[in-house]
Design a protein around this motif. Structure first.
Motif, PDB file in Angstrom:
ATOM      1  N   VAL A 107       0.849  -1.189   0.000  1.00  0.00           N
ATOM      2  CA  VAL A 107       0.000   0.000   0.000  1.00  0.00           C
ATOM      3  C   VAL A 107       0.885   1.239   0.000  1.00  0.00           C
ATOM      4  O   VAL A 107       1.757   1.383   0.863  1.00  0.00           O
ATOM      5  N   LYS A 108       0.681   2.125  -0.956  1.00  0.00           N
ATOM      6  CA  LYS A 108       1.504   3.320  -1.109  1.00  0.00           C
ATOM      7  C   LYS A 108       0.642   4.571  -1.025  1.00  0.00           C
ATOM      8  O   LYS A 108      -0.494   4.582  -1.492  1.00  0.00           O
ATOM      9  N   LEU A 109       1.198   5.609  -0.441  1.00  0.00           N
ATOM     10  CA  LEU A 109       0.537   6.910  -0.383  1.00  0.00           C
ATOM     11  C   LEU A 109       1.019   7.756  -1.546  1.00  0.00           C
ATOM     12  O   LEU A 109       2.220   7.979  -1.707  1.00  0.00           O
ATOM     13  N   TYR A 110       0.080   8.218  -2.348  1.00  0.00           N
ATOM     14  CA  TYR A 110       0.418   9.058  -3.512  1.00  0.00           C
ATOM     15  C   TYR A 110       0.761  10.468  -3.035  1.00  0.00           C
ATOM     16  O   TYR A 110       0.005  11.090  -2.288  1.00  0.00           O
ATOM     17  N   THR A 111       1.913  10.971  -3.477  1.00  0.00           N
ATOM     18  CA  THR A 111       2.374  12.299  -3.074  1.00  0.00           C
ATOM     19  C   THR A 111       2.633  13.210  -4.262  1.00  0.00           C
ATOM     20  O   THR A 111       3.272  14.248  -4.126  1.00  0.00           O
ATOM     21  N   GLY A 112       2.149  12.831  -5.451  1.00  0.00           N
ATOM     22  CA  GLY A 112       2.346  13.673  -6.623  1.00  0.00           C
ATOM     23  C   GLY A 112       1.555  14.964  -6.536  1.00  0.00           C
ATOM     24  O   GLY A 112       0.647  15.118  -5.713  1.00  0.00           O
ATOM     25  N   GLU A 113       1.872  15.914  -7.389  1.00  0.00           N
ATOM     26  CA  GLU A 113       1.217  17.226  -7.352  1.00  0.00           C
ATOM     27  C   GLU A 113      -0.137  17.215  -8.048  1.00  0.00           C
ATOM     28  O   GLU A 113      -1.076  17.864  -7.613  1.00  0.00           O
ATOM     29  N   GLY A 114      -0.255  16.498  -9.169  1.00  0.00           N
ATOM     30  CA  GLY A 114      -1.494  16.488  -9.926  1.00  0.00           C
ATOM     31  C   GLY A 114      -2.476  15.471  -9.392  1.00  0.00           C
ATOM     32  O   GLY A 114      -2.145  14.620  -8.549  1.00  0.00           O
ATOM     33  N   PRO A 115      -3.744  15.530  -9.855  1.00  0.00           N
ATOM     34  CA  PRO A 115      -4.734  14.514  -9.461  1.00  0.00           C
ATOM     35  C   PRO A 115      -4.247  13.119  -9.806  1.00  0.00           C
ATOM     36  O   PRO A 115      -3.689  12.890 -10.888  1.00  0.00           O
ATOM     37  N   ILE A 116      -4.468  12.182  -8.911  1.00  0.00           N
ATOM     38  CA  ILE A 116      -3.923  10.835  -9.084  1.00  0.00           C
ATOM     39  C   ILE A 116      -4.469  10.147 -10.338  1.00  0.00           C
ATOM     40  O   ILE A 116      -3.741   9.448 -11.037  1.00  0.00           O
ATOM     41  N   PHE A 117      -5.748  10.369 -10.653  1.00  0.00           N
ATOM     42  CA  PHE A 117      -6.313   9.738 -11.840  1.00  0.00           C
ATOM     43  C   PHE A 117      -5.729  10.315 -13.122  1.00  0.00           C
ATOM     44  O   PHE A 117      -5.638   9.624 -14.131  1.00  0.00           O
ATOM     45  N   ASP A 118      -5.335  11.575 -13.099  1.00  0.00           N
ATOM     46  CA  ASP A 118      -4.681  12.158 -14.272  1.00  0.00           C
ATOM     47  C   ASP A 118      -3.302  11.533 -14.482  1.00  0.00           C
ATOM     48  O   ASP A 118      -2.878  11.279 -15.606  1.00  0.00           O
ATOM     49  N   GLU A 119      -2.614  11.281 -13.381  1.00  0.00           N
ATOM     50  CA  GLU A 119      -1.284  10.683 -13.476  1.00  0.00           C
ATOM     51  C   GLU A 119      -1.334   9.302 -14.112  1.00  0.00           C
ATOM     52  O   GLU A 119      -0.414   8.893 -14.825  1.00  0.00           O
ATOM     53  N   TYR A 120      -2.415   8.590 -13.875  1.00  0.00           N
ATOM     54  CA  TYR A 120      -2.562   7.249 -14.427  1.00  0.00           C
ATOM     55  C   TYR A 120      -3.321   7.222 -15.752  1.00  0.00           C
ATOM     56  O   TYR A 120      -3.519   6.165 -16.333  1.00  0.00           O
ATOM     57  N   GLY A 121      -3.787   8.365 -16.219  1.00  0.00           N
ATOM     58  CA  GLY A 121      -4.566   8.378 -17.456  1.00  0.00           C
ATOM     59  C   GLY A 121      -5.933   7.752 -17.292  1.00  0.00           C
ATOM     60  O   GLY A 121      -6.553   7.333 -18.268  1.00  0.00           O
ATOM     61  N   ILE A 122      -6.431   7.695 -16.050  1.00  0.00           N
ATOM     62  CA  ILE A 122      -7.703   7.032 -15.782  1.00  0.00           C
ATOM     63  C   ILE A 122      -8.884   7.934 -16.119  1.00  0.00           C
ATOM     64  O   ILE A 122      -9.914   7.469 -16.599  1.00  0.00           O
ATOM     65  N   GLU A 123      -8.725   9.226 -15.884  1.00  0.00           N
ATOM     66  CA  GLU A 123      -9.842  10.158 -16.065  1.00  0.00           C
ATOM     67  C   GLU A 123     -10.397  10.107 -17.483  1.00  0.00           C
ATOM     68  O   GLU A 123     -11.608  10.077 -17.701  1.00  0.00           O
ATOM     69  N   SER A 124      -9.509  10.073 -18.467  1.00  0.00           N
ATOM     70  CA  SER A 124      -9.967  10.026 -19.860  1.00  0.00           C
ATOM     71  C   SER A 124     -10.663   8.712 -20.175  1.00  0.00           C
ATOM     72  O   SER A 124     -11.612   8.666 -20.968  1.00  0.00           O
ATOM     73  N   GLU A 125     -10.213   7.620 -19.557  1.00  0.00           N
ATOM     74  CA  GLU A 125     -10.853   6.318 -19.779  1.00  0.00           C
ATOM     75  C   GLU A 125     -12.269   6.294 -19.182  1.00  0.00           C
ATOM     76  O   GLU A 125     -13.173   5.678 -19.743  1.00  0.00           O
ATOM     77  N   ILE A 126     -12.448   6.979 -18.061  1.00  0.00           N
ATOM     78  CA  ILE A 126     -13.781   7.057 -17.463  1.00  0.00           C
ATOM     79  C   ILE A 126     -14.719   7.805 -18.394  1.00  0.00           C
ATOM     80  O   ILE A 126     -15.873   7.404 -18.606  1.00  0.00           O
ATOM     81  N   GLN A 127     -14.245   8.911 -18.971  1.00  0.00           N
ATOM     82  CA  GLN A 127     -15.083   9.683 -19.896  1.00  0.00           C
ATOM     83  C   GLN A 127     -15.479   8.843 -21.106  1.00  0.00           C
ATOM     84  O   GLN A 127     -16.614   8.922 -21.579  1.00  0.00           O
ATOM     85  N   LYS A 128     -14.566   8.017 -21.593  1.00  0.00           N
ATOM     86  CA  LYS A 128     -14.881   7.164 -22.741  1.00  0.00           C
ATOM     87  C   LYS A 128     -15.958   6.141 -22.403  1.00  0.00           C
ATOM     88  O   LYS A 128     -16.709   5.714 -23.287  1.00  0.00           O
ATOM     89  N   SER A 129     -16.051   5.759 -21.136  1.00  0.00           N
ATOM     90  CA  SER A 129     -17.030   4.746 -20.746  1.00  0.00           C
ATOM     91  C   SER A 129     -18.460   5.262 -20.820  1.00  0.00           C
ATOM     92  O   SER A 129     -19.407   4.485 -20.683  1.00  0.00           O
ATOM     93  N   PHE A 130     -18.643   6.560 -21.034  1.00  0.00           N
ATOM     94  CA  PHE A 130     -19.985   7.117 -21.186  1.00  0.00           C
ATOM     95  C   PHE A 130     -20.438   7.134 -22.646  1.00  0.00           C
ATOM     96  O   PHE A 130     -21.586   7.451 -22.934  1.00  0.00           O
TER      97      PHE A 130
END
Length: 536
Positions: free
Chosen positions: A292-315
């Motif tokens: 288990v790791k704590l994310y300490t990056g500056e940007g939103p965690i989902f943006d760092e993983y490219g997840i946000e765009s994949e969620i939008q595509k699911s609509f």
């Protein structure tokens, strides 16, 4: 940035991009599974990635927390012998639904387990009117969230899931998940269960129990028995309707259900949730805390993983495949239909080969989309027609294999000669699209609005009604600018004829606040909106 502590992985952590294929693994190595948690003060969102590909997404708002797994002390307010069901008041906005079959089965899908009969406790009664009566108090568990106009669905058999086992009070059986294929391991687990089963309760081994020692299973049983004891005490003193036991939060519940040694890493961006997970793991699986790791990056965690765009595509209705084909997903209240098309993919060998490759790629993507969008109920998939039987068999097998990673219960038919597969998928909560959206006020949920010719025809019919049934001659029409232009350019002569026929004086005003197919009819002399009277 996070530093990696795992084996041969690089010391510097660079997040993968969701949908980007294999990441950090050789071709011969196993799948890299990761859980990414975005814990916002108002909403928790959890993404499950397999080889950097988003395969599952869960969300829960603080004020709309999930109820599946919660145990209530309810009051029966209506028994329906004709439906073999009852409505139970548990304190929610709508009465919950309890079917007779859910009094005799458990919250878990017992078909998914190889059950072994234990001590018999007499013949079970199957009639709902024999089991329940109006105003009777009963302990029930939510097995399906309220969806749309329907209340929650309940079970009269309670299930308490632990990390490796499930305790089922009142069920004198033991069982092992059918997903555990090794025969010797199944027999070993059954021998342990026979020794550990508490009095007047059943025990079932979850898939995560594979390879676990007797000591670890004993600890799980001890925890579950103590939990059930607390629930019984709480139920005895509570006044119905009342919440007796609340299941874990979304994040911690997911740790319990799927965080096993097969998961390589969990990354969370909230210190509070991070500590909550560590506290839970300290008790049930201390060996997994290092993952288990704590994310300490500056940007939103989902943006760092490219997840946000994949969620939008699911609509989106249309999902493109890598080779150029695509699938179209349509959801209705009755069922979900999925259509497969070759699209831009033309292939290199033959038409049969092109169709087979498209269908095989679509089979894997459809299984992913079902998990990602959390689509349930009846699902009909229309693959591209295939002439060869071996091709149909290959697509059917590929789809069945792709469904094995789905945590929801699924059943499917064989691929027909027409290229159709009918299947069902367990529906526990609303689909992802319904969670994040609401019906469009313009189309009222149909996804369509009237085209200008149809809207113009409606205007003409409304004016005919005004002329035939009203003495008012001054009429004002308020319409969207797009419809106004169409009326002037394409239907002006027809409006002139209606004015002459009925002696009307029609004024058309543009109103950009209206929908493109919306019409407002006013009598300016009376300063009155008469749309409801004359639009039909």
């Amino acid at each position: 940035m996070l530093a990696s502590r795992g084996g041969s992985r690089a010391a510097r952590w660079d997040p993968p991009r969701a949908g980007g294929g294999l990441w950090g693994r050789g071709m011969g190595e196993t799948m890299f599974r990761e859980i990414v948690i975005n814990a916002d003060p108002t909403e928790s969102r959890i993404a499950v990635l397999e080889d950097a590909v988003l395969v599952e997404f869960l969300a829960e708002r603080v004020d709309e927390r999930r109820r599946v797994g919660d145990i209530y002390k309810g009051v029966v307010n209506k028994v329906l012998p004709g439906m073999q069901a009852a409505f139970v008041e548990i304190g929610l906005a709508k009465a919950a639904f309890l079917h007779a079959s859910d009094m005799l089965s458990a919250m878990l899908d017992l078909d998914s387990f190889d059950l072994e009969e234990g001590r018999r406790r007499g013949q079970s009664r199957s009639s709902i009117q024999e089991m329940l009566a109006k105003d009777q108090e009963i302990l029930v568990q939510v097995i399906k969230e309220p969806i749309g106009t329907k209340g929650a669905k309940l079970s009269g058999r309670l299930s308490l899931p632990g990390r490796f086992l499930v305790l089922m009070p009142g069920l004198d059986r033991i069982g092992v998940s059918r997903k555990i294929g090794d025969r010797e391991e199944r027999m070993r687990l059954k021998r342990i269960l026979r020794e550990l089963r508490p009095r007047n309760a059943g025990l079932i081994c979850r898939t995560a129990s594979v390879g676990q020692s007797k000591r670890e299973l004993v600890e799980d049983v001890k925890y579950l028995v103590e939990l059930w004891g607390e629930i019984e005490k709480q139920a005895a003193k509570a006044e119905a309707p009342a919440l007796i036991h609340r299941d874990m939060s979304l994040a911690t519940g997911l740790m319990r259900d799927i965080f096993t040694s097969d998961v390589d890493r969990v990354v969370v961006d909230s210190k509070e949730v991070y500590k909550e997970i560590l506290r839970y793991l300290k008790v049930v699986a201390p060996e997994l805390k290092a993952r288990v790791k704590l994310y300490t990056g500056e940007g939103p965690i989902f943006d760092e993983y490219g997840i946000e765009s994949e969620i939008q595509k699911s609509f989106e209705r249309k999902v493109w495949l890598r080779k150029g084909g695509y699938i179209v997903i349509e959801s209705t209240e009755a069922m979900v239909t999925i259509d497969v098309n070759t699209g831009r993919f033309t292939g290199k060998r033959s038409q049969d080969d092109t169709i087979l490759k498209t269908n095989l790629e679509a089979a894997k993507e459809i299984a992913r989309q079902l998990r990602l969008r959390d689509l349930g109920g009846i699902i009909v998939i229309d693959f591209i027609d295939m002439e060869r039987e071996d091709h149909r068999r290959a697509v059917q097998d590929a789809f069945r294999n792709a469904l094995r990673g789905d945590r929801a219960r699924t059943k499917m038919t064989s691929l027909s000669e027409l290229g159709l597969i009918e299947m069902t998928r367990q529906r526990v909560r609303e689909p992802l699209l319904h969670y994040f959206s609401e019906d469009c006020p313009a189309c009222r949920g149909t996804g369509r609005i009237l085209a200008p010719p149809a809207a113009a025809a409606r205007v003409e019919r409304s004016l005919q009604r005004v002329g035939a049934h009203s003495k008012q001659k001054e009429v004002q029409l308020r319409v969207h600018p797009k419809l106004a232009v169409y009326l002037f350019d394409e239907r002006g002569h027809r409006l002139d004829r209606l004015e002459r026929q009925y002696g009307l004086r029609v004024e058309i005003l543009e109103d950009p606040r209206l929908r493109t197919d919306e019409i407002r009819i006013l009598f300016p002399d009376q300063k009155r909106d008469v749309t409801a009277e004359f639009e039909g």
